[in-house]
Design a protein around this motif. Structure first.
Motif, PDB file in Angstrom:
ATOM      1  N   SER A 100       0.851  -1.135  -0.136  1.00 21.55           N
ATOM      2  CA  SER A 100       0.133   0.215  -0.203  1.00 21.55           C
ATOM      3  C   SER A 100       0.855   0.796   0.265  1.00 21.55           C
ATOM      4  O   SER A 100       0.842   2.006  -1.024  1.00 21.55           O
ATOM      5  N   PHE A 101       1.552   0.971   0.858  1.00 28.00           N
ATOM      6  CA  PHE A 101       3.042   2.469   0.955  1.00 28.00           C
ATOM      7  C   PHE A 101       3.531   2.288  -0.210  1.00 28.00           C
ATOM      8  O   PHE A 101       3.153   3.662  -0.644  1.00 28.00           O
ATOM      9  N   MET A 102       4.161   1.729  -0.709  1.00 25.42           N
ATOM     10  CA  MET A 102       4.764   1.924  -2.474  1.00 25.42           C
ATOM     11  C   MET A 102       3.993   2.300  -3.062  1.00 25.42           C
ATOM     12  O   MET A 102       4.538   2.921  -4.165  1.00 25.42           O
ATOM     13  N   THR A 103       2.661   1.782  -3.119  1.00 25.39           N
ATOM     14  CA  THR A 103       1.993   2.061  -4.560  1.00 25.39           C
ATOM     15  C   THR A 103       1.382   3.834  -4.461  1.00 25.39           C
ATOM     16  O   THR A 103       1.877   4.617  -4.935  1.00 25.39           O
ATOM     17  N   LEU A 104       1.299   3.728  -3.337  1.00 24.19           N
ATOM     18  CA  LEU A 104       1.372   5.695  -2.534  1.00 24.19           C
ATOM     19  C   LEU A 104       1.643   6.824  -3.053  1.00 24.19           C
ATOM     20  O   LEU A 104       1.766   7.714  -3.192  1.00 24.19           O
ATOM     21  N   PHE A 105       2.967   5.797  -2.471  1.00 18.64           N
ATOM     22  CA  PHE A 105       3.945   7.172  -2.304  1.00 18.64           C
ATOM     23  C   PHE A 105       4.754   6.819  -3.702  1.00 18.64           C
ATOM     24  O   PHE A 105       4.587   8.034  -4.326  1.00 18.64           O
ATOM     25  N   THR A 106       4.958   6.317  -4.477  1.00 19.95           N
ATOM     26  CA  THR A 106       5.542   5.970  -6.187  1.00 19.95           C
ATOM     27  C   THR A 106       4.249   6.411  -6.979  1.00 19.95           C
ATOM     28  O   THR A 106       4.173   7.779  -7.601  1.00 19.95           O
ATOM     29  N   GLN A 107       2.869   6.701  -6.828  1.00 19.13           N
ATOM     30  CA  GLN A 107       1.979   7.278  -7.943  1.00 19.13           C
ATOM     31  C   GLN A 107       2.438   8.916  -7.224  1.00 19.13           C
ATOM     32  O   GLN A 107       2.330   9.509  -7.939  1.00 19.13           O
ATOM     33  N   LYS A 111       4.356  11.500 -10.141  1.00 23.30           N
ATOM     34  CA  LYS A 111       3.180  12.540 -10.395  1.00 23.30           C
ATOM     35  C   LYS A 111       3.531  13.617 -10.103  1.00 23.30           C
ATOM     36  O   LYS A 111       4.117  14.374 -11.060  1.00 23.30           O
ATOM     37  N   ALA A 112       4.145  14.259  -8.997  1.00 25.93           N
ATOM     38  CA  ALA A 112       4.728  15.205  -8.939  1.00 25.93           C
ATOM     39  C   ALA A 112       6.085  15.704  -9.335  1.00 25.93           C
ATOM     40  O   ALA A 112       5.784  16.507 -10.382  1.00 25.93           O
ATOM     41  N   THR A 113       7.203  14.904  -9.454  1.00 29.87           N
ATOM     42  CA  THR A 113       7.859  14.882 -10.221  1.00 29.87           C
ATOM     43  C   THR A 113       7.942  14.935 -11.236  1.00 29.87           C
ATOM     44  O   THR A 113       9.027  16.110 -11.555  1.00 29.87           O
ATOM     45  N   ASP A 158      15.705  13.941 -11.445  1.00 28.07           N
ATOM     46  CA  ASP A 158      15.961  12.338 -12.118  1.00 28.07           C
ATOM     47  C   ASP A 158      16.247  11.465 -11.272  1.00 28.07           C
ATOM     48  O   ASP A 158      15.914  10.275 -10.832  1.00 28.07           O
ATOM     49  N   TRP A 159      17.344  11.819  -9.806  1.00 24.90           N
ATOM     50  CA  TRP A 159      17.363  11.272  -8.507  1.00 24.90           C
ATOM     51  C   TRP A 159      16.138   9.992  -8.341  1.00 24.90           C
ATOM     52  O   TRP A 159      15.812   9.255  -8.181  1.00 24.90           O
ATOM     53  N   LEU A 160      15.275  11.530  -8.186  1.00 21.17           N
ATOM     54  CA  LEU A 160      13.915  11.028  -7.286  1.00 21.17           C
ATOM     55  C   LEU A 160      12.939   9.981  -8.140  1.00 21.17           C
ATOM     56  O   LEU A 160      12.703   9.049  -7.613  1.00 21.17           O
ATOM     57  N   LEU A 161      13.258  10.043  -9.513  1.00 21.28           N
ATOM     58  CA  LEU A 161      12.524   9.533 -10.218  1.00 21.28           C
ATOM     59  C   LEU A 161      13.617   8.094 -10.222  1.00 21.28           C
ATOM     60  O   LEU A 161      12.508   6.562 -10.493  1.00 21.28           O
ATOM     61  N   ARG A 162      14.153   8.284 -10.694  1.00 21.15           N
ATOM     62  CA  ARG A 162      15.036   6.503 -10.114  1.00 21.15           C
ATOM     63  C   ARG A 162      15.162   6.008  -8.922  1.00 21.15           C
ATOM     64  O   ARG A 162      14.862   4.998  -8.359  1.00 21.15           O
ATOM     65  N   PHE A 163      14.772   6.889  -7.114  1.00 20.29           N
ATOM     66  CA  PHE A 163      15.004   6.196  -6.703  1.00 20.29           C
ATOM     67  C   PHE A 163      13.453   5.872  -6.973  1.00 20.29           C
ATOM     68  O   PHE A 163      12.888   4.984  -6.215  1.00 20.29           O
ATOM     69  N   GLY A 170      10.880  -3.107  -6.758  1.00 18.04           N
ATOM     70  CA  GLY A 170      11.039  -3.886  -5.265  1.00 18.04           C
ATOM     71  C   GLY A 170      12.255  -4.173  -4.845  1.00 18.04           C
ATOM     72  O   GLY A 170      12.293  -4.652  -3.623  1.00 18.04           O
ATOM     73  N   GLU A 171      13.004  -3.966  -5.747  1.00 24.75           N
ATOM     74  CA  GLU A 171      14.892  -3.860  -5.088  1.00 24.75           C
ATOM     75  C   GLU A 171      14.777  -2.879  -3.862  1.00 24.75           C
ATOM     76  O   GLU A 171      16.058  -3.168  -3.287  1.00 24.75           O
ATOM     77  N   ILE A 172      14.253  -2.320  -3.340  1.00 28.31           N
ATOM     78  CA  ILE A 172      14.181  -0.816  -2.187  1.00 28.31           C
ATOM     79  C   ILE A 172      14.263  -2.089  -0.981  1.00 28.31           C
ATOM     80  O   ILE A 172      14.964  -2.583  -0.430  1.00 28.31           O
ATOM     81  N   TYR A 173      13.376  -3.773  -0.658  1.00 24.33           N
ATOM     82  CA  TYR A 173      13.575  -4.604  -0.176  1.00 24.33           C
ATOM     83  C   TYR A 173      15.328  -5.382  -0.250  1.00 24.33           C
ATOM     84  O   TYR A 173      15.371  -5.795   0.714  1.00 24.33           O
ATOM     85  N   ASN A 174      15.846  -5.190  -1.177  1.00 23.30           N
ATOM     86  CA  ASN A 174      17.603  -5.400  -1.864  1.00 23.30           C
ATOM     87  C   ASN A 174      18.388  -4.973  -0.688  1.00 23.30           C
ATOM     88  O   ASN A 174      19.300  -5.138   0.610  1.00 23.30           O
ATOM     89  N   LEU A 175      17.658  -3.090  -0.661  1.00 24.06           N
ATOM     90  CA  LEU A 175      18.399  -2.275   0.368  1.00 24.06           C
ATOM     91  C   LEU A 175      18.161  -2.471   2.089  1.00 24.06           C
ATOM     92  O   LEU A 175      18.938  -2.462   2.776  1.00 24.06           O
ATOM     93  N   VAL A 176      16.709  -1.926   1.981  1.00 18.89           N
ATOM     94  CA  VAL A 176      16.434  -2.082   3.236  1.00 18.89           C
ATOM     95  C   VAL A 176      15.095  -3.463   3.143  1.00 18.89           C
ATOM     96  O   VAL A 176      13.913  -3.415   2.620  1.00 18.89           O
ATOM     97  N   PRO A 177      15.555  -4.831   3.710  1.00 21.24           N
ATOM     98  CA  PRO A 177      14.586  -5.337   3.518  1.00 21.24           C
ATOM     99  C   PRO A 177      13.471  -6.060   4.930  1.00 21.24           C
ATOM    100  O   PRO A 177      13.942  -5.101   5.820  1.00 21.24           O
ATOM    101  N   LYS A 178      12.505  -6.204   4.496  1.00 20.16           N
ATOM    102  CA  LYS A 178      11.244  -6.482   5.442  1.00 20.16           C
ATOM    103  C   LYS A 178      11.789  -7.446   6.360  1.00 20.16           C
ATOM    104  O   LYS A 178      12.828  -8.105   6.353  1.00 20.16           O
ATOM    105  N   LYS A 179      11.714  -6.956   7.805  1.00 16.42           N
ATOM    106  CA  LYS A 179      11.906  -8.011   8.698  1.00 16.42           C
ATOM    107  C   LYS A 179      10.858  -9.227   8.982  1.00 16.42           C
ATOM    108  O   LYS A 179       9.477  -9.153   8.396  1.00 16.42           O
ATOM    109  N   LYS A 180      11.405 -10.029   8.984  1.00 19.26           N
ATOM    110  CA  LYS A 180      10.392 -11.413   8.917  1.00 19.26           C
ATOM    111  C   LYS A 180      10.378 -11.475  10.485  1.00 19.26           C
ATOM    112  O   LYS A 180      10.388 -11.686  11.626  1.00 19.26           O
TER     113      LYS A 180
END
Length: 181
Positions: A100-107, A111-113, A158-163, A170-180
């Motif tokens: 939910s956060f990823m969808t909301l955040f990225t949309q 759009k703003a960027t 440009d950096w923000l769009l790459r982010f 989902g590459e973010i989870y390689n950098l900041v994994p979800k806790k199990k």
């Protein structure tokens, strides 16, 4: 020891406090507190809810409720649920808060960027045109400095769009994994 009725009321009050907290924090993402309360009510619901159920739970008009649920559905935070024999639309929340956060955040950020990028490009174009038509040395220097600053902003966009791409993929989870659990 409190009787069962008092414990149930206490439980409902504790849930309501958390729903209120959710509603307050959702304003960070451009969601009104009332729509945040709709989300919170759906989140804690044992079963999918109709608009009438939600209206009763949150105290909003049916029109406002419908608009709020539609905006939550557009953000993929709630989804319609099909149940055989039920004629009214049912809704439930997306159980994965990360999704939910990823969808909301990225949309919202994308759009703003993208809008900012377009504005920056338009502004640079106008400034370049002005630069080519002016002979005033001081003004030319100021225009060039403004273009330089806007180009720096474009590097950030440009950096923000790459982010955002890293978040969407989902590459973010390689950098900041979800806790199990």
């Amino acid at each position: 020891m409190k009787d069962k009725t008092e414990q149930c009321k206490l439980f409902e009050n504790i849930k309501d406090e958390f729903v209120q907290s959710i509603a307050k924090n959702m304003s960070l993402y451009g969601i009104t507190p009332s729509v945040g309360r709709v989300y919170g009510s759906l989140y804690f619901a044992e079963e999918p809810m109709t608009l009438d159920d939600l209206r009763e739970a949150v105290g909003m008009s049916k029109t406002s409720m419908s608009t709020g649920v539609r905006s939550l559905a557009d953000m993929q935070m709630v989804q319609p649920v099909f149940r055989r024999g039920v004629r009214k639309d049912l809704y439930s929340t997306e159980p994965d808060w990360h999704k939910s956060f990823m969808t909301l955040f990225t949309q919202k950020w994308k759009k703003a960027t993208e809008t900012n990028v377009e504005e920056a490009e338009d502004t640079i174009e106008k400034l370049q045109q002005l630069l080519s038509n002016t002979t005033n040395h001081d003004l030319r220097t100021e225009i060039q400095q403004a273009v330089f600053k806007i180009e720096a902003a474009e590097e950030y966009y440009d950096w923000l769009l790459r982010f955002v791409d890293v978040m969407e993929s989902g590459e973010i989870y390689n950098l900041v994994p979800k806790k199990k659990k």
